[in-house]
Enzyme design. Structure first.
Site, PDB file in Angstrom:
ATOM      1  N   ASP A   1       0.815  -1.408  -0.038  1.00 44.14           N
ATOM      2  CA  ASP A   1       0.075  -0.157   0.030  1.00 44.14           C
ATOM      3  C   ASP A   1       1.032   1.012  -0.017  1.00 44.14           C
ATOM      4  OD1 ASP A   1      -2.500   1.399   0.121  1.00 44.14           O
ATOM      5  OD2 ASP A   1      -2.638   1.284   2.094  1.00 44.14           O
TER       6      ASP A   1
ATOM      7  N   GLY B   1       0.245   5.527  -4.338  1.00 38.22           N
ATOM      8  CA  GLY B   1      -0.175   6.721  -4.956  1.00 38.22           C
ATOM      9  C   GLY B   1       0.371   7.602  -3.945  1.00 38.22           C
TER      10      GLY B   1
ATOM     11  N   ARG C   1       0.256   8.999 -10.089  1.00 37.38           N
ATOM     12  CA  ARG C   1      -0.047   7.850  -9.410  1.00 37.38           C
ATOM     13  C   ARG C   1       0.893   6.561  -9.955  1.00 37.38           C
ATOM     14  NH1 ARG C   1      -3.770   7.355  -5.642  1.00 37.38           N
ATOM     15  NH2 ARG C   1      -3.960   5.096  -6.068  1.00 37.38           N
TER      16      ARG C   1
ATOM     17  N   HIS D   1       3.249   3.269  -8.742  1.00 35.76           N
ATOM     18  CA  HIS D   1       3.211   1.998  -9.050  1.00 35.76           C
ATOM     19  C   HIS D   1       4.366   1.504  -9.770  1.00 35.76           C
ATOM     20  CE1 HIS D   1      -0.920   1.978  -7.904  1.00 35.76           C
ATOM     21  NE2 HIS D   1      -1.503   2.772  -8.805  1.00 35.76           N
TER      22      HIS D   1
ATOM     23  N   SER E   1      -7.133  -5.894  -5.893  1.00 38.79           N
ATOM     24  CA  SER E   1      -8.178  -6.261  -5.448  1.00 38.79           C
ATOM     25  C   SER E   1      -9.400  -6.092  -6.413  1.00 38.79           C
ATOM     26  CB  SER E   1      -8.578  -5.468  -4.052  1.00 38.79           C
ATOM     27  OG  SER E   1      -9.000  -4.248  -4.410  1.00 38.79           O
TER      28      SER E   1
ATOM     29  N   ASN F   1     -10.375  -2.580  -6.740  1.00 39.80           N
ATOM     30  CA  ASN F   1      -9.479  -1.871  -7.496  1.00 39.80           C
ATOM     31  C   ASN F   1     -10.134  -1.555  -8.596  1.00 39.80           C
ATOM     32  OD1 ASN F   1      -6.265  -3.119  -5.982  1.00 39.80           O
ATOM     33  ND2 ASN F   1      -7.619  -1.230  -5.499  1.00 39.80           N
ATOM     34  N   TRP F   2     -11.133  -2.252  -9.178  1.00 38.82           N
ATOM     35  CA  TRP F   2     -11.800  -2.191 -10.347  1.00 38.82           C
ATOM     36  C   TRP F   2     -12.472  -0.888 -10.637  1.00 38.82           C
ATOM     37  CZ3 TRP F   2     -10.450  -5.001 -14.640  1.00 38.82           C
ATOM     38  CH2 TRP F   2     -10.262  -6.172 -14.549  1.00 38.82           C
TER      39      TRP F   2
ATOM     40  N   ARG G   1     -11.233   2.019  -9.508  1.00 38.99           N
ATOM     41  CA  ARG G   1     -10.355   3.143  -9.754  1.00 38.99           C
ATOM     42  C   ARG G   1     -10.330   3.656 -11.300  1.00 38.99           C
ATOM     43  NH1 ARG G   1      -4.984   2.499  -6.552  1.00 38.99           N
ATOM     44  NH2 ARG G   1      -5.794   1.917  -4.180  1.00 38.99           N
TER      45      ARG G   1
ATOM     46  N   ARG H   1       1.707  -5.119   6.104  1.00 40.29           N
ATOM     47  CA  ARG H   1       0.969  -3.915   5.501  1.00 40.29           C
ATOM     48  C   ARG H   1       2.066  -2.799   5.354  1.00 40.29           C
ATOM     49  NH1 ARG H   1      -5.231  -2.542   4.292  1.00 40.29           N
ATOM     50  NH2 ARG H   1      -4.880  -0.802   3.089  1.00 40.29           N
TER      51      ARG H   1
ATOM     52  N   GLU I   1       0.641 -13.215  12.484  1.00 40.05           N
ATOM     53  CA  GLU I   1       1.165 -12.114  13.176  1.00 40.05           C
ATOM     54  C   GLU I   1       1.103 -10.864  12.133  1.00 40.05           C
ATOM     55  OE1 GLU I   1       2.483 -11.814  16.364  1.00 40.05           O
ATOM     56  OE2 GLU I   1       1.803 -14.020  16.687  1.00 40.05           O
TER      57      GLU I   1
HETATM   58  C1  FPP Z   1      -1.669   0.232  -3.485  1.00 43.03           C
HETATM   59  O1  FPP Z   1      -1.117   1.395  -3.463  1.00 43.03           O
HETATM   60  C2  FPP Z   1      -1.126  -0.678  -4.551  1.00 43.03           C
HETATM   61  C3  FPP Z   1      -2.078  -1.054  -5.488  1.00 43.03           C
HETATM   62  C4  FPP Z   1      -3.378  -1.039  -5.561  1.00 43.03           C
HETATM   63  C5  FPP Z   1      -1.338  -1.918  -6.830  1.00 43.03           C
HETATM   64  C6  FPP Z   1       0.137  -2.619  -6.378  1.00 43.03           C
HETATM   65  C7  FPP Z   1       0.471  -2.804  -7.730  1.00 43.03           C
HETATM   66  C8  FPP Z   1       1.945  -2.897  -7.647  1.00 43.03           C
HETATM   67  C9  FPP Z   1       2.647  -2.859  -6.330  1.00 43.03           C
HETATM   68  C10 FPP Z   1       2.610  -2.615  -9.000  1.00 43.03           C
HETATM   69  C11 FPP Z   1       2.584  -3.686  -9.984  1.00 43.03           C
HETATM   70  C12 FPP Z   1       2.579  -4.810  -9.423  1.00 43.03           C
HETATM   71  C13 FPP Z   1       3.247  -5.941 -10.118  1.00 43.03           C
HETATM   72  C14 FPP Z   1       3.295  -7.157  -9.667  1.00 43.03           C
HETATM   73  C15 FPP Z   1       3.954  -5.615 -11.087  1.00 43.03           C
HETATM   74  P1  FPP Z   1      -2.405   2.572  -3.622  1.00 43.03           P
HETATM   75  O2  FPP Z   1      -2.393   2.868  -5.162  1.00 43.03           O
HETATM   76  O3  FPP Z   1      -3.678   2.329  -2.962  1.00 43.03           O
HETATM   77  O4  FPP Z   1      -1.547   3.784  -2.883  1.00 43.03           O
HETATM   78  P2  FPP Z   1      -2.575   5.060  -1.953  1.00 43.03           P
HETATM   79  O5  FPP Z   1      -3.071   4.380  -0.905  1.00 43.03           O
HETATM   80  O6  FPP Z   1      -1.179   5.757  -1.570  1.00 43.03           O
HETATM   81  O7  FPP Z   1      -3.350   5.611  -2.970  1.00 43.03           O
END
Ligand code: FPP
Length: 264
Positions: free
Chosen positions: A25, A28, A38, A42, A70, A73-74, A76, A190, A209
């Site tokens: 997490d 962004g 953002r 990533h 998740s 996440n769709w 977004r 996390r 844990e």
């Molecule tokens: C959460 O951060 C992250 C995600 C929803 C996507 C995870 C993706 C990656 C780590 C990169 C690509 C992965 C692979 C396997 C190549 P957020 O965007 O929710 O951050 P925020 O809470 O600060 O907005």
């Protein structure tokens, strides 16, 4: 590199978690802090995936599960979703040889059929390519929901029961775990300081844990995983027992080991 190697040597080899799961997490926020789009967060996050996976393998972790996308996440913005899928495509193409070399078996959980067809194809290709690797299982949770996974497991069990393949007595925690697939999680990490489980591996984290760090995912690298391991190794896991019961169990195990060693 040297710092990571030194840290690695300080770990207790007998107390390595079998299954580590990570809610990645803060991508962004990492980008926002730098005035970047953002997707730049990533992109850096994908580098952390690589670093953490390599280190997990070196540590001797057997299962590493990463929450990459998740079901929620769709919701977004479409351009962010498309950019995430591009990163995933790139990752699958570029890392498959490294996975094979490091004996990492690639796996996915979630509703994969929701993803674009070409990604489904690449996933299946990398799964097949690494299917005989036995060093560590790397699972990406994609279009994943822990609640949906539990409902699916219920439906599978119901079908087995209706087909006369199992009796009611045979429906227990072990059968449920078999339907879910992945083993129990020992350590749930996390990043970004949030105190939520966000519908991730709900069945498997029953006795996990929990390690929460304020570091944002793009800043979390192999050495941070080792720090989390060190914290895990300090914890006393009781699984619902009292401290005295745990001490007695440890003593019994010690005596049994000594007896085994004594045997001719
Ligand atoms: C959460 O951060 C992250 C995600 C929803 C996507 C995870 C993706 C990656 C780590 C990169 C690509 C992965 C692979 C396997 C190549 P957020 O965007 O929710 O951050 P925020 O809470 O600060 O907005």
């Amino acid at each position: 590199m040297a710092e990571r190697r030194n840290l690695l040597e300080t770990l207790d080899k007998k107390k390595i978690p079998y299954h580590v799961a990570i809610i990645m997490d803060g991508n962004g926020r990492w980008a926002q802090k730098r005035g970047l789009p953002r997707i730049e967060g990533h992109k850096q996050g994908a580098k952390s995936v690589d670093s953490v996976t390599t280190t997990a393998r070196k540590i001797g972790i057997k299962y590493l599960t990463l929450y990459a996308f998740s079901k929620d996440n769709w919701k977004r913005p479409k351009d962010e979703i498309l950019a995430l899928f591009d990163l995933l495509r790139h990752y699958l193409s570029k890392k498959k040889d490294k996975m094979k070399k490091n004996q990492i078996k690639f796996n996915v959980v979630g509703d994969i059929e929701d993803l674009p067809q070409d990604i489904v194809g690449k996933i299946n290709e990398v799964k097949a390519y690494t299917s005989d690797c036995n060093g560590m299982v790397l699972t990406l949770a994609l279009s994943y929901s822990g609640k949906s996974e539990i409902v699916k497991a219920c439906k599978k069990i119901l079908k087995m029961y209706k087909d006369g393949k199992i009796t009611e007595e045979e429906i227990d925690n072990n059968l449920f775990s078999d339907m879910i697939g992945l083993p129990d999680v020992d350590l749930l990490i996390r990043t970004s300081g949030e105190m939520r489980v966000s519908d991730f591996l709900l069945w498997n984290i029953a006795y996990a844990e929990v390690y929460i760090t304020k570091k944002l995912w793009p800043d979390f690298r192999g050495k941070d995983l080792i720090k989390a391991m060190k914290e895990f190794q300090k914890r006393e896991r009781r699984f619902g027992l009292t401290q005295e019961q745990i001490m007695t169990m440890k003593q019994d195990m010690k005596e049994n080991t000594e007896k085994t060693i004594d045997c001719p």
